[in-house]
Design a protein around this motif. Structure first.
Motif: not given
Length: 261
Positions: A36-48, A53-59, A66-68
């Motif tokens: 997402m950030l590579n291509f300029g998008l920043t809003s992420l939503r997670l459903v269940a 979360w937060p998830n260390p593996k995702a980081e 980080d902004v995402v």
């Protein structure tokens, strides 16, 4: 690290949002955030999300996006995650017989940009890694996003699927011309929350009137009714008018009492 003086400013667009429905692996969430950030998008939503979360593996996999991750919205129902959207696109390899427009990534990106230029708020949702979204979840969408994959090997990693769309959107960002897009003349488009309230009101009264018969056909009948209204792209005023129509038909002409509605 400071940005070099000759570098262009970073692109960070809040719309469209990417919504991951019941994601299973933190690594995939991180990879989606990075794309997402590579291509300029920043809003992420997670459903269940399956894991905490937060998830260390995702980081770790996000590698600096980080902004995402830090601004990601976590909701436990799809209804809450989509509530403020006026345009919803569901990524699916199979239209599943639903009467909805089917767009490739380029067409979806162009249409989303055109819609957002008219003030709409778009969300593109992707299903869980193992099985994708359920039919009732896809039924909430205005259109279906299908990628031109090899029919003999169509299974695509979640992050790869999101990357294809994000790239197409970044490519559409460079275009000077946008396709025409319908806009109600006097009222903004209805949000998903407003449409859901209207659908719930309509379905409640139809159940009271024994419209959904036989019972085993009720889910399909409800999806078909939703598809009819979603194709119409109702404005806020039109959704309110429809609720008034439902109420008038219910309590008018000797129907149910006003207090029972």
């Amino acid at each position: 690290m400071t940005r070099a003086a000759n570098m262009p400013p970073p692109i960070e667009e809040p719309w469209p949002a990417i919504c991951l429905v019941r994601p299973q692996m933190g690594e995939n969430i991180g990879a989606v955030a990075r794309a997402m950030l590579n291509f300029g998008l920043t809003s992420l939503r997670l459903v269940a999300p399956r894991d905490r979360w937060p998830n260390p593996k995702a980081e770790v996999v996000a590698v600096g996006a980080d902004v995402v991750l830090k601004t990601a919205r976590v909701e436990w129902t799809l209804e809450d995650a989509l509530a403020d959207a006026t345009l919803v696109i569901a990524a699916s390899a199979r239209p599943r017989g639903l009467e909805k427009p089917v767009w490739g990534p380029r067409q979806a990106a162009e249409n989303i940009r055109a819609a957002q230029a008219k003030g709409e708020r778009a969300i593109v949702m992707f299903g869980p890694e193992a099985s994708g979204m359920e039919t009732d979840e896809i039924a909430r969408a205005d259109a279906i996003l299908t990628l031109p994959v090899n029919p003999g090997f169509a299974s695509l990693n979640l992050a790869n699927a999101a990357s294809v769309f994000c790239y197409a959107y970044a490519e559409a960002r460079q275009a000077t011309d946008l396709p025409s897009w319908f806009q109600p003349p006097d009222s903004p488009p209805a949000t998903q929350a407003e449409l859901e309230a209207m659908f719930a009101h309509l379905e409640q009264e139809l159940e009271h009137g024994r419209f959904f018969h036989p019972e085993d056909k009720a889910p399909l009948m409800k999806r078909n009714l939703r598809a009819l209204f979603l194709r119409s792209r109702l404005s806020q005023q039109e959704a309110q008018t429809m609720r008034g129509v439902i109420k008038a038909l219910t309590i008018g002409r000797g129907g149910r009492k006003k207090d029972d509605v």
